[in-house]
Design a protein around this motif. Structure first.
Motif, PDB file in Angstrom:
ATOM      1  N   GLN A 107       3.553  -5.465   8.264  1.00 35.01           N
ATOM      2  CA  GLN A 107       3.818  -4.025   8.316  1.00 35.01           C
ATOM      3  C   GLN A 107       4.936  -3.812   9.328  1.00 35.01           C
ATOM      4  O   GLN A 107       4.835  -4.234  10.475  1.00 35.01           O
ATOM      5  CB  GLN A 107       2.556  -3.258   8.722  1.00 35.01           C
ATOM      6  CG  GLN A 107       2.717  -1.760   8.645  1.00 35.01           C
ATOM      7  CD  GLN A 107       1.427  -1.025   8.980  1.00 35.01           C
ATOM      8  OE1 GLN A 107       0.594  -1.516   9.737  1.00 35.01           O
ATOM      9  NE2 GLN A 107       1.267   0.158   8.420  1.00 35.01           N
ATOM     10  N   GLU A 118      -7.907   1.995   6.754  1.00 32.97           N
ATOM     11  CA  GLU A 118      -8.908   0.948   6.510  1.00 32.97           C
ATOM     12  C   GLU A 118      -9.040   0.616   5.028  1.00 32.97           C
ATOM     13  O   GLU A 118      -9.168  -0.555   4.659  1.00 32.97           O
ATOM     14  CB  GLU A 118     -10.266   1.366   7.082  1.00 32.97           C
ATOM     15  CG  GLU A 118     -10.335   1.273   8.589  1.00 32.97           C
ATOM     16  CD  GLU A 118     -11.642   1.808   9.153  1.00 32.97           C
ATOM     17  OE1 GLU A 118     -12.646   1.874   8.399  1.00 32.97           O
ATOM     18  OE2 GLU A 118     -11.657   2.156  10.338  1.00 32.97           O
ATOM     19  N   GLU A 161      -6.043  -1.503   4.185  1.00 28.48           N
ATOM     20  CA  GLU A 161      -6.198  -2.834   4.790  1.00 28.48           C
ATOM     21  C   GLU A 161      -7.192  -3.677   3.999  1.00 28.48           C
ATOM     22  O   GLU A 161      -6.934  -4.859   3.721  1.00 28.48           O
ATOM     23  CB  GLU A 161      -6.664  -2.712   6.247  1.00 28.48           C
ATOM     24  CG  GLU A 161      -5.610  -2.216   7.193  1.00 28.48           C
ATOM     25  CD  GLU A 161      -6.136  -1.907   8.595  1.00 28.48           C
ATOM     26  OE1 GLU A 161      -5.307  -1.809   9.498  1.00 28.48           O
ATOM     27  OE2 GLU A 161      -7.365  -1.758   8.775  1.00 28.48           O
ATOM     28  N   GLU A 162      -8.319  -3.088   3.636  1.00 25.85           N
ATOM     29  CA  GLU A 162      -9.340  -3.826   2.879  1.00 25.85           C
ATOM     30  C   GLU A 162      -8.832  -4.251   1.511  1.00 25.85           C
ATOM     31  O   GLU A 162      -9.101  -5.369   1.060  1.00 25.85           O
ATOM     32  CB  GLU A 162     -10.608  -2.974   2.750  1.00 25.85           C
ATOM     33  CG  GLU A 162     -11.362  -2.827   4.059  1.00 25.85           C
ATOM     34  CD  GLU A 162     -12.492  -1.814   3.995  1.00 25.85           C
ATOM     35  OE1 GLU A 162     -12.772  -1.278   2.888  1.00 25.85           O
ATOM     36  OE2 GLU A 162     -13.090  -1.546   5.050  1.00 25.85           O
ATOM     37  N   GLU A 192      -6.227  -7.051   2.037  1.00 27.48           N
ATOM     38  CA  GLU A 192      -6.927  -8.260   2.519  1.00 27.48           C
ATOM     39  C   GLU A 192      -7.690  -8.925   1.375  1.00 27.48           C
ATOM     40  O   GLU A 192      -7.704 -10.158   1.269  1.00 27.48           O
ATOM     41  CB  GLU A 192      -7.884  -7.895   3.658  1.00 27.48           C
ATOM     42  CG  GLU A 192      -8.623  -9.064   4.251  1.00 27.48           C
ATOM     43  CD  GLU A 192      -7.765 -10.029   5.041  1.00 27.48           C
ATOM     44  OE1 GLU A 192      -8.144 -11.219   5.118  1.00 27.48           O
ATOM     45  OE2 GLU A 192      -6.732  -9.611   5.580  1.00 27.48           O
ATOM     46  N   SER A 196       0.854  -1.187   0.000  1.00 25.65           N
ATOM     47  CA  SER A 196       0.000   0.000   0.000  1.00 25.65           C
ATOM     48  C   SER A 196       0.893   1.241   0.000  1.00 25.65           C
ATOM     49  O   SER A 196       2.117   1.136   0.009  1.00 25.65           O
ATOM     50  CB  SER A 196      -0.888  -0.002   1.248  1.00 25.65           C
ATOM     51  OG  SER A 196      -0.108   0.264   2.418  1.00 25.65           O
ATOM     52  N   LEU A 225       1.514  -1.278   4.251  1.00 23.78           N
ATOM     53  CA  LEU A 225       1.088  -2.655   4.465  1.00 23.78           C
ATOM     54  C   LEU A 225       1.619  -3.457   3.289  1.00 23.78           C
ATOM     55  O   LEU A 225       1.647  -2.953   2.165  1.00 23.78           O
ATOM     56  CB  LEU A 225      -0.433  -2.743   4.496  1.00 23.78           C
ATOM     57  CG  LEU A 225      -1.107  -2.087   5.686  1.00 23.78           C
ATOM     58  CD1 LEU A 225      -2.586  -1.872   5.396  1.00 23.78           C
ATOM     59  CD2 LEU A 225      -0.923  -2.953   6.915  1.00 23.78           C
TER      60      LEU A 225
END
Length: 159
Positions: free
Chosen positions: A138, A62, A65-66, A69, A49, A145
């Motif tokens: 991380q 977020e 992260e999404e 993921e 990221s 990330l």
């Protein structure tokens, strides 16, 4: 294979993982910006990221992260189709906090991975003496990330 910035398909990531699995292990540690390898292992940053130095707002974190993921879930589904359900490996013991030896250092790649992530999903392809793992890591809250893939000799992991 420089790390992608959340703009790749899971099929492209699968190709990178397959390449890592087939790649010979070097005799000595080798490092590149996106991969480090040594006797018995390879670790690659598949995707990363943005960093969070300028903006650590919950919305920005977020969203990153999404996105990471979702790529992990998609790639894990492809690996599971191919080799069955993964096992989970807790990376906490490799930190050595519970080890009575004050000079304990886990062997690579576990030493590097335990500093970035808490656990990883591991597949053991049949007819191979290697395992393949995925995790999200991380190094610090301000750092990007990273979706990481690791390949190691079967003896590097218990059971």
């Amino acid at each position: 294979m420089p790390p992608q910035h959340l703009m790749c398909s899971v099929e492209e990531l699968l190709h990178v993982v397959e390449s890592l699995h087939a790649m010979a292990f070097p005799q000595q540690r080798q490092e590149r910006a996106d991969r480090w390898s040594g006797p018995g292992y390879h670790v690659a940053v598949l995707v990363e990221s943005q960093d969070f130095w300028e903006d650590r707002s919950s919305e920005v974190v977020e969203e990153a992260e999404e996105s990471i993921e979702a790529l992990l879930v998609g790639l894990a589904a492809l690996l599971t189709e191919r080799w069955g359900a993964p096992g989970a490996v807790d990376l906490w013991p490799y930190l050595g906090f519970d080890n009575p030896d004050p000079h304990f250092q886990a062997p690579e790649p576990m030493n590097s991975l335990c500093g970035l992530a808490g656990s990883m999903q591991v597949w053991r392809p049949p007819a191979s003496d290697r395992w393949i793992a995925l995790t999200i890591g991380q190094a610090d809250p301000e750092f990007p990330l990273q979706l990481l893939a690791a390949v190691g000799e079967g003896s590097a992991l218990p059971g």
